[in-house]
Design a protein around this motif. Structure first.
Motif, PDB file in Angstrom:
ATOM      1  N   ILE A  31     -13.379   1.936   5.206  1.00 60.24           N
ATOM      2  CA  ILE A  31     -12.564   3.051   5.649  1.00 60.24           C
ATOM      3  C   ILE A  31     -12.755   2.982   7.337  1.00 60.24           C
ATOM      4  CG2 ILE A  31     -12.646   5.706   5.599  1.00 60.24           C
ATOM      5  CD1 ILE A  31     -13.837   5.428   2.590  1.00 60.24           C
ATOM      6  N   SER A  32     -14.087   3.059   7.586  1.00 59.85           N
ATOM      7  CA  SER A  32     -14.345   3.018   8.950  1.00 59.85           C
ATOM      8  C   SER A  32     -13.495   2.104   9.778  1.00 59.85           C
ATOM      9  CB  SER A  32     -15.828   2.621   9.547  1.00 59.85           C
ATOM     10  OG  SER A  32     -16.593   3.868   8.798  1.00 59.85           O
ATOM     11  N   ALA A  33     -13.235   0.725   9.197  1.00 59.66           N
ATOM     12  CA  ALA A  33     -12.409  -0.338   9.740  1.00 59.66           C
ATOM     13  C   ALA A  33     -10.990   0.225  10.116  1.00 59.66           C
ATOM     14  CB  ALA A  33     -12.787  -1.585   9.083  1.00 59.66           C
ATOM     15  N   LEU A  34     -10.511   0.627   8.915  1.00 58.69           N
ATOM     16  CA  LEU A  34      -9.250   0.908   8.806  1.00 58.69           C
ATOM     17  C   LEU A  34      -8.842   2.317   9.957  1.00 58.69           C
ATOM     18  CD1 LEU A  34      -8.176   0.709   5.334  1.00 58.69           C
ATOM     19  CD2 LEU A  34      -7.405  -0.408   7.069  1.00 58.69           C
ATOM     20  N   MET A  71     -19.625   6.755  11.002  1.00 56.95           N
ATOM     21  CA  MET A  71     -20.217   6.102   9.516  1.00 56.95           C
ATOM     22  C   MET A  71     -20.883   7.049   8.664  1.00 56.95           C
ATOM     23  SD  MET A  71     -19.809   2.841   9.300  1.00 56.95           S
ATOM     24  CE  MET A  71     -19.997   1.111  10.170  1.00 56.95           C
ATOM     25  N   SER A  72     -21.590   8.027   9.473  1.00 54.58           N
ATOM     26  CA  SER A  72     -22.285   8.906   8.468  1.00 54.58           C
ATOM     27  C   SER A  72     -21.610   9.994   7.615  1.00 54.58           C
ATOM     28  CB  SER A  72     -23.384   9.833   9.196  1.00 54.58           C
ATOM     29  OG  SER A  72     -22.614  10.586  10.151  1.00 54.58           O
ATOM     30  N   SER A  73     -20.267  10.162   8.114  1.00 50.19           N
ATOM     31  CA  SER A  73     -19.457  10.879   7.404  1.00 50.19           C
ATOM     32  C   SER A  73     -18.841  10.384   6.166  1.00 50.19           C
ATOM     33  CB  SER A  73     -18.402  11.520   8.185  1.00 50.19           C
ATOM     34  OG  SER A  73     -17.643  10.503   8.768  1.00 50.19           O
ATOM     35  N   SER A  74     -19.142   8.971   6.089  1.00 46.17           N
ATOM     36  CA  SER A  74     -18.506   8.211   4.701  1.00 46.17           C
ATOM     37  C   SER A  74     -19.470   8.379   3.610  1.00 46.17           C
ATOM     38  CB  SER A  74     -18.393   6.800   5.322  1.00 46.17           C
ATOM     39  OG  SER A  74     -17.474   6.691   6.359  1.00 46.17           O
ATOM     40  N   SER A  75     -20.605   9.103   3.788  1.00 51.25           N
ATOM     41  CA  SER A  75     -21.563   8.771   2.852  1.00 51.25           C
ATOM     42  C   SER A  75     -21.301   9.398   1.600  1.00 51.25           C
ATOM     43  CB  SER A  75     -22.887   9.939   3.373  1.00 51.25           C
ATOM     44  OG  SER A  75     -22.320  11.162   3.276  1.00 51.25           O
ATOM     45  N   GLU A  76     -20.068  10.102   1.182  1.00 50.47           N
ATOM     46  CA  GLU A  76     -19.806  10.220  -0.111  1.00 50.47           C
ATOM     47  C   GLU A  76     -19.345   9.096  -0.694  1.00 50.47           C
ATOM     48  OE1 GLU A  76     -16.943  11.765   1.953  1.00 50.47           O
ATOM     49  OE2 GLU A  76     -18.208  13.176   2.788  1.00 50.47           O
ATOM     50  N   LEU A  81       1.035  -1.116   0.268  1.00 51.20           N
ATOM     51  CA  LEU A  81      -0.035  -0.025  -0.027  1.00 51.20           C
ATOM     52  C   LEU A  81       0.914   1.202   0.005  1.00 51.20           C
ATOM     53  CD1 LEU A  81      -2.804  -1.246   2.569  1.00 51.20           C
ATOM     54  CD2 LEU A  81      -2.883  -0.852  -0.004  1.00 51.20           C
ATOM     55  N   PRO A  82       0.324   2.275  -0.661  1.00 50.70           N
ATOM     56  CA  PRO A  82       1.331   3.568  -0.557  1.00 50.70           C
ATOM     57  C   PRO A  82       1.421   4.047   0.548  1.00 50.70           C
ATOM     58  CG  PRO A  82      -1.186   3.892  -1.489  1.00 50.70           C
ATOM     59  CD  PRO A  82      -0.992   2.525  -1.243  1.00 50.70           C
ATOM     60  N   GLY A  83       2.747   4.410   0.801  1.00 49.93           N
ATOM     61  CA  GLY A  83       3.289   5.125   2.102  1.00 49.93           C
ATOM     62  C   GLY A  83       3.185   4.277   3.311  1.00 49.93           C
ATOM     63  N   ILE A  84       3.136   2.927   3.160  1.00 53.03           N
ATOM     64  CA  ILE A  84       3.200   1.967   4.202  1.00 53.03           C
ATOM     65  C   ILE A  84       4.484   1.330   4.105  1.00 53.03           C
ATOM     66  CG2 ILE A  84       2.254   0.047   5.240  1.00 53.03           C
ATOM     67  CD1 ILE A  84       0.422   2.399   5.562  1.00 53.03           C
ATOM     68  N   THR A 113      -6.078   8.929   5.644  1.00 53.39           N
ATOM     69  CA  THR A 113      -4.999   7.816   5.529  1.00 53.39           C
ATOM     70  C   THR A 113      -5.940   6.677   5.089  1.00 53.39           C
ATOM     71  OG1 THR A 113      -3.465   8.897   6.755  1.00 53.39           O
ATOM     72  CG2 THR A 113      -3.292   6.451   6.090  1.00 53.39           C
ATOM     73  N   ALA A 114      -7.158   6.531   5.909  1.00 54.38           N
ATOM     74  CA  ALA A 114      -7.868   5.442   5.894  1.00 54.38           C
ATOM     75  C   ALA A 114      -8.700   5.318   4.587  1.00 54.38           C
ATOM     76  CB  ALA A 114      -9.016   5.273   6.752  1.00 54.38           C
ATOM     77  N   GLU A 115      -9.151   6.531   3.945  1.00 53.07           N
ATOM     78  CA  GLU A 115      -9.808   6.745   2.724  1.00 53.07           C
ATOM     79  C   GLU A 115      -8.711   6.348   1.679  1.00 53.07           C
ATOM     80  OE1 GLU A 115     -12.748  10.496   3.626  1.00 53.07           O
ATOM     81  OE2 GLU A 115     -11.056  10.773   2.204  1.00 53.07           O
ATOM     82  N   ARG A 116      -7.553   7.013   1.799  1.00 49.75           N
ATOM     83  CA  ARG A 116      -6.458   6.486   0.739  1.00 49.75           C
ATOM     84  C   ARG A 116      -6.256   5.124   0.652  1.00 49.75           C
ATOM     85  NH1 ARG A 116      -0.937   6.761   1.215  1.00 49.75           N
ATOM     86  NH2 ARG A 116      -1.259   7.441   3.306  1.00 49.75           N
TER      87      ARG A 116
END
Lengths: 203, 203
Positions: free
Chosen positions: B15-18, B1-6, A21-24, B28-31
């Protein structure tokens, strides 16, 4: 792989995968793997299964090419969005950045890349036919070109403006310049040149 | 969770798990999630299944408590290791750090914690009976106490020295050199080598 020999094989395999993964780096991959091992078994198992299914669960919107839960993405399904505007981006992953800005309420179109003749990416590799069809349907009056501000992104925007102009469309290009809040001292020369050349009158 | 709505729900969940991992923030979780989505489907699926099985695949060595592929860890299975020395650590995840220093060739024993009376961790919570039994078998002549250099680690070492001394055992403590309060897992190999080479007798 061989340097993972201090760890049981199952752990070493996860460390090696995370290193991709990038940056890891190596140490971060180890740290993350050991943190994952600390998760409750059920949580970790559920997370793993979710990851395994991710490419199947995340689909591509058949209208705009955005990431989607089903046949159409959240944005194309939303009747309250401005159906007259389409913002053209290179990749679906750039859409959340624009959404978070909170200042655009139209639709999107994902090209799936940009023109890169040297890399063999010509217009036929981009998701253009679908865009032409959406414009031909006659509802769209504004096209915002949000391709990158580098050479390939600018070339792609110029190509799209040529290709899609003349339908009575209002075509624009997002502004490039010094990022808001950034110190001018650290801006690169190309950005500063752009910011000066595209200066706008104050009064 | 709700902020992940995009993002589509499947992506938002990853994303939430990471984000639960140490040092991984929202961006970073998104990336990382988007990078995972770019992996070939088969690679991602295999990685996910591996993660889901991780807690089952990684076992605990029945002799020393180290992470293991099977009933016994790589180190306990290795007859070329010095069977007369046991290095006592708090956590199994600290063993690779010592292994990488390349200056210790004996066995290990994982306590599974340290004495923390305020957190309710007394001697009975530690993996001590197995250690007493290994010493009672008579082959061990040296015990290296590699518990942390902070207050609880020092207290645990002192307790072990009191508890296990008097069997003709040569008991030592790794040298200070590990920064006080830092986790052994993150120490660099040179510092760990220094700490092991300069271990001092406790009694």
């Amino acid at each position: 792989m061989s340097s993972s020999s201090e760890y049981p094989q199952a752990l070493a395999a996860v460390i090696s995968a995370l290193e991709r993964l990038p940056g890891i780096g190596r140490r971060t991959a180890e740290r993350l793997t050991l943190a994952l091992l600390d998760w409750p078994e059920e949580t970790l198992s559920e997370f793993g299964q979710r990851l395994a299914r991710l490419r199947t669960d995340v689909r591509t919107c058949e209208v705009c090419g955005n990431l989607a839960d089903g046949e159409r993405c959240r944005i194309c399904r939303d009747a309250s969005r401005d159906q007259a505007a389409i913002c053209v981006v290179e990749e679906a992953t750039q859409i959340p950045t624009i959404e978070r800005s909170g200042c655009y309420h139209g639709l999107y179109h994902v090209l799936g890349g940009r023109l890169e003749p040297l890399a063999g990416t010509g217009p036929e590799e981009l998701n253009l036919d679908a865009l032409r069809q959406r414009i031909a349907e006659g509802q769209v009056t504004e096209l915002i070109l949000a391709t990158g501000s580098d050479v390939e992104g600018e070339a792609t925007a110029a190509f799209l403006a040529d290709e899609l102009g003349g339908h009575g469309l209002n075509i624009s290009r997002i502004a490039s310049g010094i990022p808001v809040g950034a110190d001018l001292s650290y801006a690169d020369s190309a950005t500063v040149a752009m910011a000066i050349n595209r200066r706008r009158p104050v009064r």
